[in-house]
Design a protein around this motif. Structure first.
Motif, short mmCIF file in Angstrom:
data_model
loop_
_atom_site.label_atom_id
_atom_site.label_comp_id
_atom_site.label_asym_id
_atom_site.label_seq_id
_atom_site.Cartn_x
_atom_site.Cartn_y
_atom_site.Cartn_z
N LEU A 574 -30.31 -1.57 -29.85
CA LEU A 574 -30.31 -3.02 -29.71
C LEU A 574 -31.68 -3.52 -29.24
CD1 LEU A 574 -28.68 -5.66 -29.79
CD2 LEU A 574 -28.15 -5.29 -27.37
N GLN A 575 -32.30 -2.80 -28.33
CA GLN A 575 -33.61 -3.23 -27.83
C GLN A 575 -34.65 -3.23 -28.94
OE1 GLN A 575 -35.09 -0.91 -24.53
NE2 GLN A 575 -36.61 -2.44 -23.97
N ALA A 576 -34.65 -2.19 -29.77
CA ALA A 576 -35.59 -2.12 -30.89
C ALA A 576 -35.33 -3.23 -31.89
CB ALA A 576 -35.50 -0.75 -31.56
N TYR A 577 -34.04 -3.50 -32.16
CA TYR A 577 -33.67 -4.54 -33.13
C TYR A 577 -34.03 -5.92 -32.59
CZ TYR A 577 -30.77 -7.39 -36.23
OH TYR A 577 -30.33 -8.33 -37.12
N ALA A 578 -33.75 -6.16 -31.30
CA ALA A 578 -34.06 -7.46 -30.69
C ALA A 578 -35.56 -7.74 -30.75
CB ALA A 578 -33.56 -7.49 -29.25
N ASN A 579 -36.37 -6.73 -30.47
CA ASN A 579 -37.82 -6.91 -30.55
C ASN A 579 -38.27 -7.23 -31.97
OD1 ASN A 579 -38.12 -6.36 -27.80
ND2 ASN A 579 -38.46 -4.17 -28.11
N ALA A 580 -37.60 -6.62 -32.94
CA ALA A 580 -37.98 -6.83 -34.35
C ALA A 580 -37.68 -8.25 -34.82
CB ALA A 580 -37.26 -5.83 -35.24
N VAL A 581 -36.60 -8.86 -34.30
CA VAL A 581 -36.20 -10.20 -34.76
C VAL A 581 -36.58 -11.29 -33.78
CG1 VAL A 581 -34.31 -9.24 -36.11
CG2 VAL A 581 -33.86 -10.05 -33.78
N ALA A 648 -30.61 -15.63 -31.39
CA ALA A 648 -31.66 -15.58 -32.41
C ALA A 648 -31.01 -15.64 -33.79
CB ALA A 648 -32.51 -14.32 -32.28
N LEU A 649 -31.77 -16.14 -34.77
CA LEU A 649 -31.33 -16.18 -36.16
C LEU A 649 -32.24 -15.29 -36.98
CD1 LEU A 649 -30.76 -20.04 -36.49
CD2 LEU A 649 -28.99 -18.30 -36.28
N ILE A 668 -24.60 -9.65 -34.06
CA ILE A 668 -24.98 -8.38 -33.45
C ILE A 668 -25.06 -8.58 -31.94
CG2 ILE A 668 -26.77 -6.61 -33.31
CD1 ILE A 668 -26.60 -8.80 -36.40
N VAL A 669 -24.30 -7.76 -31.20
CA VAL A 669 -24.22 -7.90 -29.74
C VAL A 669 -24.45 -6.54 -29.08
CG1 VAL A 669 -22.58 -9.82 -29.94
CG2 VAL A 669 -21.73 -7.48 -29.66
#
Length: 863
Positions: A574-581, A648-649, A668-669
């Motif tokens: 999730l941390q990697a995905y959150a940074n990406a978006v 985020a969107l 995504i949560v």
């Protein structure tokens, strides 16, 4: 040879520099056309060879045909070869240790079939009778069942039927199982004896989730009974658009019920049964070819136009001694023939050499990144050479015809006095007083010069406009091609999916065992939960709004029910995905204020319209809330309502997540938020999926299966992912290679036009220096001229580019539906590049003029 032609040849020899510049311009144009034609044929050839290596060589397959129908297919004039195949069915694999593949799948080929379908023998020999069989290697390596060559097998072969089902299941259908118990049976069982004669590599067309290991036997056409049915895979004599209609007619005449086409292979021949695809391909090809032609014509036209302008005095002298209009026109056309004879062969060789060098650099990248067994090779066909020659000759003719006509009309007196190009009336060279006030006398002189040499000025601006249009439209085309390809793909971004068939959660012990396997480079563990949300009509997708207009009953209190699919990622993923978006990771982990990343863009295939669509799933903003309810409960009073904030969107999906359809929404949560949103019953039934990327997908799959976890399903989709990435990469390489070619011809066009134009102004510049213009003033004048060129070209070039982009977008819309977006980065690059190139060309060309002797320049007539 008459005197006019001799004088034309002598003129070319005397003006060597101008002749060389013109020849180089034509060579660049011919090389580009040759390179584009060769690229198309070479890429098509690569993908054809790769597709044949992966799935076999066949174009049309007639299914379930009798012996009489087979004879009619073989006798058809369009048929080149026919491979006979037959799926006998499934037999239980005694002693097999993989619970997910409990069968042997028996398939039959004739001799031609073994050739067309790329059966790779690893040991022994291929079957020669229907009593012999070869076995795929995974039977020994994966199922742990050892067969030796010469072993005799007695198999009970039947068809798979699901409980309550009325049609047999094939190799594309996964094993039917519930709570660890098979819910399918074998029916119509027949017993058959075989002798093992060899081993084969696992066939590429056997999917990872196929329930049976492949065994291949032999089918002999001479022993097919009158009641037997086989499949006929046909390779056609010629691949042409009419093959679809022809195959349908063959099937209709012979009462054949089912016909299949090898769409993956036919696609690379440029054929599609879909009318929308044809419309898109032809319209895009026409637009792109027009852009290339215009660019080439611009480059060569300017070279000849400036040549004619320079030769106008020479042509005037010919007219003064009796040369007719026809002779003057033919003189220019003859000059173009001489230049064409020199330039076209050299241009074709340069184009082929350039493509060959490009492929030499690209092949290691393609093989290493995509496991490709095929290499890019330069394919030179008579058709590609013919295209290059015809387009080049047509381009040269169009480029020289107008200057030739102009040359024929110039009177002897005007040509000798040089009054046709230069305008000296006060009205013609009038400039605004603000120019001198704000920019100085140098800017005014520069602008007046552009006005008095309008033809040359227009030629340079036209070159710049064409260059802008070329670059922006090709950039837009490549972006559209990539987006269209991504829309048409399944979006597989992982190699292996692991899950329990009974819904059991993957625990930490199993997770660590799998992700620590050799070759696993990346993983993602996703838990899934289904909810419902009522969304106001103003915020729902456009497609839903159209449906609501026709049927208001779809709404309840002005709201539409969305199916919400919640995906929980582990903290690391999730941390990697959150940074990406661009989402706040800490906000996503706060259970007191549930927040989610929302995928507000969806991609799907509209079967009714025959289009791939990209659209907004919902219209919302960061910070807005969704109220989630349990979708399976009808009583609103019993339903738990959970409020989730949009953190985020994005349109980027985490690895393994499948897209939602219209009326659905992905959220995504974090696992903490999932625990808060789900009740005890939902938590007990959460489905978990593990997605993996591996450097050795087949080995990783085998190692997971050898853990012998009950009800654990392993789906290996690396073949599909490889195919998607291969197509996207090749499209990108082709597209950006094309952009490089376009950029090269555009820069050459501008440099050629400006440098030649400045060379023709030697006498004028020498005159300005003779009346007191300093080197600093000369530089200032040149800079202002470059600004005027750049601004004027952008004023015309950008609107024309946008118009061509809209035409291309409409062509893409025949098959793909997504929003029109202006490539602002490309536009900005063009604005900067125009001024950089113009300034560079002027600095490069004016450097020599600064060193010219004033007296020599005033006397000089030829360059």
């Amino acid at each position: 040879m008459n005197i006019v032609y001799k004088l034309a040849i002598r003129n070319l020899k005397q003006n060597k520099r101008r002749t060389l510049v013109t020849i180089i311009g034509v060579i660049i144009s011919v090389a580009m056309v040759t390179a584009v034609a060769t690229l198309v044929f070479s890429f098509s050839d690569l993908m054809i060879r790769q597709t044949i290596a992966d799935s076999g060589e066949w174009h049309v397959q007639y299914q379930d045909v009798t012996k009489e129908q087979l004879a009619a297919i073989q006798a058809d004039e369009a048929t080149k070869t026919v491979a006979i195949t037959r799926d006998l069915g499934y037999a239980p694999l005694e002693g097999g240790q993989n619970p997910n593949k409990p069968y042997l799948f028996i398939k039959e080929y004739d001799a031609q079939g073994f050739t067309q379908f790329q059966v790779e023998l690893s040991k022994g020999r291929l079957p020669r009778t229907d009593k012999e069989v070869v076995i795929s290697e995974p039977v020994a390596t994966n199922a742990k069942v050892k067969y030796e060559i010469g072993d005799r097998l007695t198999l009970r072969i039947g068809e798979r039927f699901e409980q309550g089902g009325d049609h047999p299941l094939d190799q594309t259908e996964p094993l039917r199982r519930e709570d660890g118990t098979l819910t399918e049976t074998l029916q119509h069982i027949k017993t058959k004896d075989y002798t093992v004669v060899g081993y084969i590599k696992r066939p590429v067309w056997e999917t990872a989730w196929a329930p049976g290991y492949t065994m291949i036997s032999y089918v002999d056409e001479n022993f097919i009974g009158s009641t037997d049915h086989v499949n006929a895979a046909v390779v056609l004599q010629k691949i042409k658009p009419s093959l679809f209609a022809h195959a349908e007619n063959v099937a209709k005449r012979n009462d054949i019920e089912s016909v299949q086409y090898n769409n993956d292979l036919l696609h690379y021949y440029g054929l599609s049964k879909n009318k929308e695809s044809y419309s898109m391909m032809y319209s895009l090809s026409a637009i792109l070819m027009a852009v290339i032609m215009i660019g080439s014509v611009s480059l060569i036209y300017n070279a000849f136009a400036i040549s004619v302008s320079e030769r106008s005095r020479h042509l005037g002298m010919l007219a003064s001694v009796g040369a007719t209009r026809r002779q003057k026109r033919n003189s220019v056309l003859f000059e173009s023939v001489i230049i064409g004879l020199i330039s076209i062969p050299i241009g074709i060789l340069c184009g082929l050499a350039g493509i060959g060098i490009t492929f030499w650099f690209m092949n290691p990248m393609i093989e290493g990144a995509l496991w490709s067994s095929e290499k890019l090779t330069v394919i030179v066909t008579p058709l590609s050479l013919l295209i290059a020659c015809v387009v080049s000759m047509l381009t040269i003719f169009i480029s020289t015809y107008l200057p030739a006509i102009k040359a024929s009309k110039v009177s002897a007196m005007d040509a000798i006095r040089q009054t046709s190009d230069v305008k000296l009336t006060a009205k013609a060279v009038k400039t605004s007083r603000l120019i001198r006030k704000f920019f100085g006398i140098e800017a005014e002189i520069g602008l007046k010069n552009l006005k008095r040499n309008k033809r040359r000025y227009h030629a340079i601006v036209f070159s710049l406009v064409i260059s802008i249009v070329l670059f922006l439209t090709v950039s837009f085309f490549t972006a559209g091609m990539k987006q269209s390809l991504e829309l048409s793909q399944e979006g597989v971004n992982y190699d292996i999916q692991v899950s329990y068939s009974d819904g059991k959660r993957i625990d930490d012990r199993l997770l660590q065992s799998i992700v620590s396997l050799h070759g696993v480079t990346e993983y993602n563990l996703i838990q899934e939960l289904y909810k419902q949300a009522w969304v106001d009509e103003a915020y729902i997708a456009e497609e839903l709004q159209e449906m609501v207009k026709k049927d208001k009953s779809l709404l309840q209190d002005g709201k539409y029910p969305y199916e919400i699919k919640i995906h929980a990622l582990d903290d690391l993923s999730l941390q990697a995905y959150a940074n990406a978006v661009g989402a706040n990771y800490e906000q996503l982990r706060d259970p007191d204020h549930p927040a989610a990343i929302v995928m507000d863009t969806i991609r799907y295939q509209d079967m009714d319209a025959g289009k791939y669509v990209q659209t907004k799933a919902v219209y919302t903003n960061v910070g807005q809330n969704f109220e989630l309810t349990n979708s399976y409960k009808d009583n609103a009073e019993e339903t738990k309502v959970s409020r989730v904030t949009v953190a985020a969107l994005t349109d980027q999906a985490p690895m393994g997540m499948s897209g939602a359809g219209v009326g659905g929404l992905n959220m995504i949560v974090s696992e903490r938020i999932m625990d808060r949103l789900a009740d005890d019953e939902e938590l007990a039934n959460l489905q978990t999926y593990l997605y993996l990327k591996s450097t050795e997908p087949m080995r990783t799959q085998q190692e997971i299966e050898e853990m012998f976890e009950t009800n654990l399903n392993v789906y290996n989709v690396y073949q599909s992912r490889k195919s998607e990435e291969q197509q996207i990469l090749l499209t990108a390489v082709f597209s950006y290679g094309f952009i490089v070619l376009i950029s090269a011809i555009s820069i050459a066009n501008i440099f050629n036009t400006i440098s030649t134009g400045l060379s023709l102004r030697k006498r004028e510049i020498a005159m300005l220096k003779s009346v007191g213009m300093t080197p600093k003033g000369f530089t200032k004048m040149m800079n202002y001229e470059s600004i005027f060129y750049g601004v004027k070209s952008l004023v015309f070039g950008l609107p024309v580019s946008f118009a061509v982009m809209i035409l291309m977008y409409r062509s893409f819309a025949n098959r793909f539906s997504y929003g029109f977006t202006v490539p602002w980065l490309s536009v900005l690059s063009v604005v900067v590049a125009v001024f950089v190139i113009v300034v560079s060309a002027i600095i490069f060309s004016s450097r020599k003029l600064k060193k010219e002797n004033i007296i020599d320049a005033l006397k000089q007539e030829n360059i």
